[in-house]
Design a protein around this motif. Sequence first.
Motif, mmCIF file in Angstrom:
data_model
loop_
_atom_site.group_PDB
_atom_site.id
_atom_site.type_symbol
_atom_site.label_atom_id
_atom_site.label_comp_id
_atom_site.label_asym_id
_atom_site.label_seq_id
_atom_site.Cartn_x
_atom_site.Cartn_y
_atom_site.Cartn_z
ATOM 1 N N UNK A 308 0.831 -1.209 0.000
ATOM 2 C CA UNK A 308 0.000 0.000 0.000
ATOM 3 C C UNK A 308 0.866 1.259 0.000
ATOM 4 N N UNK A 309 1.949 1.233 0.796
ATOM 5 C CA UNK A 309 2.810 2.413 0.890
ATOM 6 C C UNK A 309 3.622 2.655 -0.385
ATOM 7 N N UNK A 310 3.915 1.596 -1.143
ATOM 8 C CA UNK A 310 4.765 1.742 -2.324
ATOM 9 C C UNK A 310 3.973 1.680 -3.629
ATOM 10 N N UNK A 311 2.653 1.584 -3.555
ATOM 11 C CA UNK A 311 1.821 1.441 -4.751
ATOM 12 C C UNK A 311 1.928 2.687 -5.634
ATOM 13 N N UNK A 312 2.374 2.533 -6.882
ATOM 14 C CA UNK A 312 2.487 3.703 -7.767
ATOM 15 C C UNK A 312 1.162 4.083 -8.420
ATOM 16 N N UNK A 313 0.090 3.383 -8.053
ATOM 17 C CA UNK A 313 -1.214 3.672 -8.634
ATOM 18 C C UNK A 313 -1.686 2.604 -9.602
ATOM 19 N N UNK A 314 -1.331 1.354 -9.337
ATOM 20 C CA UNK A 314 -1.740 0.257 -10.212
ATOM 21 C C UNK A 314 -3.248 0.042 -10.131
ATOM 22 N N UNK A 315 -3.890 -0.361 -11.219
ATOM 23 C CA UNK A 315 -5.336 -0.633 -11.161
ATOM 24 C C UNK A 315 -5.627 -1.834 -10.271
ATOM 25 N N UNK A 316 -6.784 -1.819 -9.644
ATOM 26 C CA UNK A 316 -7.185 -2.885 -8.728
ATOM 27 C C UNK A 316 -7.740 -4.059 -9.525
ATOM 28 N N UNK A 317 -7.003 -5.166 -9.524
ATOM 29 C CA UNK A 317 -7.397 -6.328 -10.312
ATOM 30 C C UNK A 317 -8.692 -6.960 -9.802
#
Length: 322
Positions: A308-317
Motif C-alpha cells: 500500500x505504501x509503495x503502490x504507484x497507482x496500479x489498477x485494482x485487479x
Amino acid sequence: MTNNNFDTKAFRTALGTFTTGVTIITTTAADGTPVGITANSFNSVSLDPPLVLWSLAKTANSLPVFSESKYWNVHVLSVGQEGLSGRFASRGEDKFSGLALDDGLTNAPLLPDCTARFQCRTAFMHDGGDHIIFIGEVLRFDQSTLPPLVFQSGQYALAARKPREEVRLTQAEPPPECSYTEDLLGYLLGRAHFQMINRLQGLLEQQHLEQAQFFILSVLCIRDRLTLNEINDYIAYTGYTVDQADMNVLITGGHVVVEQNRYCLTADGREASLHQIAQAKAIEEELVEALGPGDAMALKLLLKRLIERTDPGLPDLWAVSA
C-alpha cells in the motif's frame, strides 16, 4: 486521596504501551440472561492452586451480575475474533445473538474458536481503586493453535514470535567498505520471492510456459476479456511487459483466444491457471506450517502495508467491473 496534578490521560496512554491479549469474560445472571464483556485486564496469579484475575470498573452495568455470580469464563480471543471483541465492548445490543456456544462445566456461556479458555469459580474479590478485582480458581481450561489477538497503544495488533537469537542467512560479515547487507529489506523481499517462485518454476516448465505467460494467465483467471494494454497495466508491478509474441505462445498452446483484440481464457487455459494456483497454495501451506499461523498472518499484514505504501497507482485487479 486524589492527586490533582496527576495527568490521568497521560497515565492511561503510558499503560497502553503494555501489550496485552484481548479477552471476553462471560457469566450468567440470576434470571438466566447471558452476560459478557471485553477486557484486557486478565492475568495469571498462581499455578498451584490455579488462579487468574481480571478487573471490572465500579461503574460497569454488569458489575452486580459478576459480583453475585459464582462462575465465569475467560476467553482469550484469536485474531479472527476482532469483530467479537468489538461486539462485547459495546452496549445496548444482544451480544450473544446468533452465536453458537459450546457446552461448559458451568452455566456460564462458553464461546468457540478461541486461542484459550478458562472456566473459573470466584475465589476472591478485592477493591482496586475505581475497579473491582476478581480472582478466580480455574476449574477447567483448554487451548488451540489459533494465534491470539492482542491490544497495544489503543489498537489491535498481531503477535509474531521473536527468536531468542538473531536469524542470520550467512555467517560472514560483509567487508567494511560494503554497505549492502543481508538486512536490506529489498534483498530480503527479493530473495524470498525468488525462492518461493522457484518451486513454481517446475510446473511452468511442464506446461512449457515462461513467467510472463504465468502472469498473463493469472490476470485472465481473475478478469477475462482484456486488451494487451490492460494486461500490462495489471502486471506492471512485476517489471515484465508482455507483447504479442507472449500472447501467441498462449494462443498456439490453446490457453487463450482473441476476440476483437480482447483476450479470453479457454477451458485449457483456466485449467492450467488453476494448477498453478494449486501449486502456489501448496507452497503457502508449507510456509504457514513452518512459520506458524500467527507469524504467517503477521507477514501478510506487513506485506499488504508495504504494498500500500509503495503502490504507484496500479489498477485494482479485484475491483468490481463497472
